[in-house]
Design an enzyme around this catalytic site. Structure first.
Site, PDB file in Angstrom:
ATOM      1  N   HIS A 160       0.844  -1.212   0.000  1.00 46.05           N
ATOM      2  CA  HIS A 160       0.000   0.000   0.000  1.00 46.05           C
ATOM      3  C   HIS A 160       0.874   1.255   0.000  1.00 46.05           C
ATOM      4  O   HIS A 160       0.458   2.307   0.507  1.00 46.05           O
ATOM      5  CB  HIS A 160      -0.937   0.078   1.218  1.00 46.05           C
ATOM      6  CG  HIS A 160      -1.659  -1.195   1.528  1.00 46.05           C
ATOM      7  ND1 HIS A 160      -2.944  -1.442   1.102  1.00 46.05           N
ATOM      8  CD2 HIS A 160      -1.269  -2.308   2.214  1.00 46.05           C
ATOM      9  CE1 HIS A 160      -3.334  -2.646   1.523  1.00 46.05           C
ATOM     10  NE2 HIS A 160      -2.323  -3.197   2.188  1.00 46.05           N
ATOM     11  N   SER A 282      14.911  21.435 -18.016  1.00 44.03           N
ATOM     12  CA  SER A 282      13.714  22.235 -18.267  1.00 44.03           C
ATOM     13  C   SER A 282      14.129  23.501 -19.009  1.00 44.03           C
ATOM     14  O   SER A 282      15.210  24.036 -18.769  1.00 44.03           O
ATOM     15  CB  SER A 282      13.052  22.590 -16.934  1.00 44.03           C
ATOM     16  OG  SER A 282      12.304  23.789 -17.064  1.00 44.03           O
ATOM     17  N   LYS A 288      16.266  22.202 -12.801  1.00 42.63           N
ATOM     18  CA  LYS A 288      15.662  20.893 -13.025  1.00 42.63           C
ATOM     19  C   LYS A 288      16.527  19.898 -13.785  1.00 42.63           C
ATOM     20  O   LYS A 288      17.183  20.236 -14.752  1.00 42.63           O
ATOM     21  CB  LYS A 288      14.365  21.076 -13.825  1.00 42.63           C
ATOM     22  CG  LYS A 288      13.262  21.763 -13.042  1.00 42.63           C
ATOM     23  CD  LYS A 288      12.509  20.806 -12.175  1.00 42.63           C
ATOM     24  CE  LYS A 288      11.338  20.224 -12.953  1.00 42.63           C
ATOM     25  NZ  LYS A 288      10.586  19.291 -12.109  1.00 42.63           N
ATOM     26  N   ASN A 290      15.259  16.169 -15.156  1.00 42.25           N
ATOM     27  CA  ASN A 290      14.029  15.366 -15.159  1.00 42.25           C
ATOM     28  C   ASN A 290      14.255  13.932 -15.627  1.00 42.25           C
ATOM     29  O   ASN A 290      15.047  13.694 -16.533  1.00 42.25           O
ATOM     30  CB  ASN A 290      12.984  16.036 -16.056  1.00 42.25           C
ATOM     31  CG  ASN A 290      12.524  17.372 -15.491  1.00 42.25           C
ATOM     32  OD1 ASN A 290      12.393  17.528 -14.283  1.00 42.25           O
ATOM     33  ND2 ASN A 290      12.328  18.333 -16.365  1.00 42.25           N
ATOM     34  N   GLU A 295       9.735   8.128 -17.456  1.00 42.30           N
ATOM     35  CA  GLU A 295       8.330   8.397 -17.773  1.00 42.30           C
ATOM     36  C   GLU A 295       7.971   7.844 -19.151  1.00 42.30           C
ATOM     37  O   GLU A 295       6.893   7.290 -19.362  1.00 42.30           O
ATOM     38  CB  GLU A 295       8.059   9.898 -17.701  1.00 42.30           C
ATOM     39  CG  GLU A 295       8.117  10.400 -16.266  1.00 42.30           C
ATOM     40  CD  GLU A 295       8.363  11.903 -16.145  1.00 42.30           C
ATOM     41  OE1 GLU A 295       8.051  12.451 -15.086  1.00 42.30           O
ATOM     42  OE2 GLU A 295       8.868  12.518 -17.098  1.00 42.30           O
TER      43      GLU A 295
END
Ligand code: ARG
Length: 446
Positions: A160, A282, A288, A290, A295
């Protein structure tokens, strides 16, 4: 002057240009992926016609030489499929007639594009599946090497997304290795399903000629003939769907790995990070870095499932036999094969290079993770489990921490050896399909 090549079924009546373009669709693009296989299938067919006394020695030799030339032109990027000719089967036949003259006009004896395309796809899927099996092995071995390096590092196990039990980097990576192993076995099952020769079934109802189908199957490295001509057409789309399903299941293992890495590399967890070379920046926020790669791995995994849905819907709603709908089963299947290979290669790069932050992982090993172990320690002294459970819960409330143990959540060396051994067994079983591929390639030889 020689006549310009035409559609195979052209009998002179005009065809609406819009409908023509619509029916050809993207075949002039996707069929380029079938050219080698169609040349091989055509070579096996020519040999079968020769065996049946339908081609002379000279005609067979001429056709084989023509097919080798076409395969060669295609390998060098010099073979195109003019949309006017519809598909690779027509373009190859036209080129063969140009190369061999009247012998070329005999190649389509006793076959249809329906059994031709089923055969070409079967050969392409066999070699694509073998190709992704190699990439799967690379990723699996990269995972095993990574476990050797960092596997012993303790890491919390979560259910969980809440701390549950002590685990380790090794136990976590081992899970992904086992997931891939299962997909290796699924790939073997896929290769077995693909291992039936469709050629010689014509449009879908058999061919009224004495063609030795077992001979054709042997030439193409198939271990059996696909007996029912109607099932040849019914299995188009069905096999493509299973092919894309296995690709999607491989994608799902990688998707989960990517998700885990995304989560555990957030500033909040800080267990892992990506080296700068694997991150992007970015355009507006100077600070940043990333994890786009993770993803996109996740998104590609999801999109692979979409390929199976496309196949489900295009091919799943049809009555028996050939329907032009089946043309649209090529693109999702071929895309799935390309995409899963890319995904496997990128995943291996990430697994090799991600950084493990031992300090953050060790700091996250909070005492309550060891509560279950503590209860089981009491069980070993004779306390019934439910009483032990309550006692440990009471101890925790009173601020008495359970004892940590170094062995908790570790993956044993024997388990890793077992993964490697299982993989070797899969590779050994795949060997007969690799030999089949080489056999098929020899159908083109002089
Ligand atoms: N491009 C077609 C396909 O992929 C080839 C078979 C055409 N057969 C036919 N009966 N029109 O399905």
């Amino acid at each position: 002057m020689a006549e310009a090549p035409r559609r195979l079924w052209d009998k002179g009546a005009p065809l609406d240009e819009l409908v023509h373009r619509f029916s050809v669709g993207d075949d002039s693009v996707w069929d380029l992926r079938l050219v080698q296989a169609d040349c091989i299938g055509s070579a096996a067919h020519a040999r079968t016609l020769h065996r049946a006394g339908l081609l002379s020695d000279a005609e067979l030799a001429s056709l084989l030489s023509g097919l080798r030339t076409i395969a060669e032109e295609h390998r060098h990027g010099r073979f195109t499929i003019p949309p006017a000719l519809e598909d690779c089967h027509t373009a190859i036949e036209a080129r063969l007639v140009a190369h061999c003259g009247p012998a070329g006009e005999r190649i389509h004896t006793g076959r249809s594009r329906n059994d031709q395309v089923a055969t070409a796809m079967r050969l392409v899927m066999r070699s694509d599946a073998l190709h992704w099996l190699d990439r799967l092995g690379d990723l699996l071995h990269t995972l095993l090497a990574r476990i050797q390096r960092d596997g012993a590092q303790p890491m919390p196990g979560y259910t969980h997304l809440r701390p549950a039990m002590p685990s380790s980097v090794g136990q976590w990576l081992h899970a992904h290795a086992e997931g891939l192993l299962e997909q290796g076995r699924a790939t073997l099952d896929l290769l077995d399903r693909l291992d039936a020769c469709p050629l010689g079934t014509g449009a879908g109802f058999g061919v009224p000629l004495r063609l030795d189908r077992a001979f054709t199957a042997e030439l193409l490295g198939f271990s059996r003939v696909q007996r029912s001509p109607i099932d040849v057409q019914n299995s188009r789309g069905r096999l493509e769907r299973y092919f894309a399903r296995v690709a999607a299941d491989i994608g799902a293992v990688i998707e989960r790995l990517a998700w885990d890495l995304l989560l555990f590399s957030t500033a909040e967890f800080g267990f892992f990070s990506l080296p700068e070379s694997l991150t992007t920046g970015s355009s507006i926020m100077p600070q940043k870095r990333n994890p786009d790669v993770l993803e996109l791995m996740r998104a590609h995994g999801a999109r692979l499932r979409v390929r199976t849905l496309e196949l489900d819907w295009v091919a799943g709603k049809l009555p028996s036999s050939y329907h032009r709908d089946l043309q649209l089963t090529k693109e999702p299947a071929l895309r799935a094969a390309d995409e899963v290979c890319t995904l496997l290669v990128v995943a291996a790069r990430v697994v090799e290079l991600f950084i493990v932050h031992g300090d953050r992982l060790t700091a996250a090993m909070r005492p309550e993770l060891y509560a279950t172990e503590e209860a089981l320690r009491l069980v070993e002294t004779g306390v019934p489990f439910r009483q032990a459970y309550r006692q440990v819960a009471a101890d925790l409330s009173a601020g008495r921490a359970p004892r940590a143990s170094a062995q908790a959540g570790q993956v044993g060396a024997d388990e890793l050896t077992a993964v490697a051994a299982d993989w070797s067994a899969i590779i050994q079983q795949a060997d007969r399909f690799r030999r089949a591929e080489q056999t098929a390639a020899r159908a083109l030889a002089p």
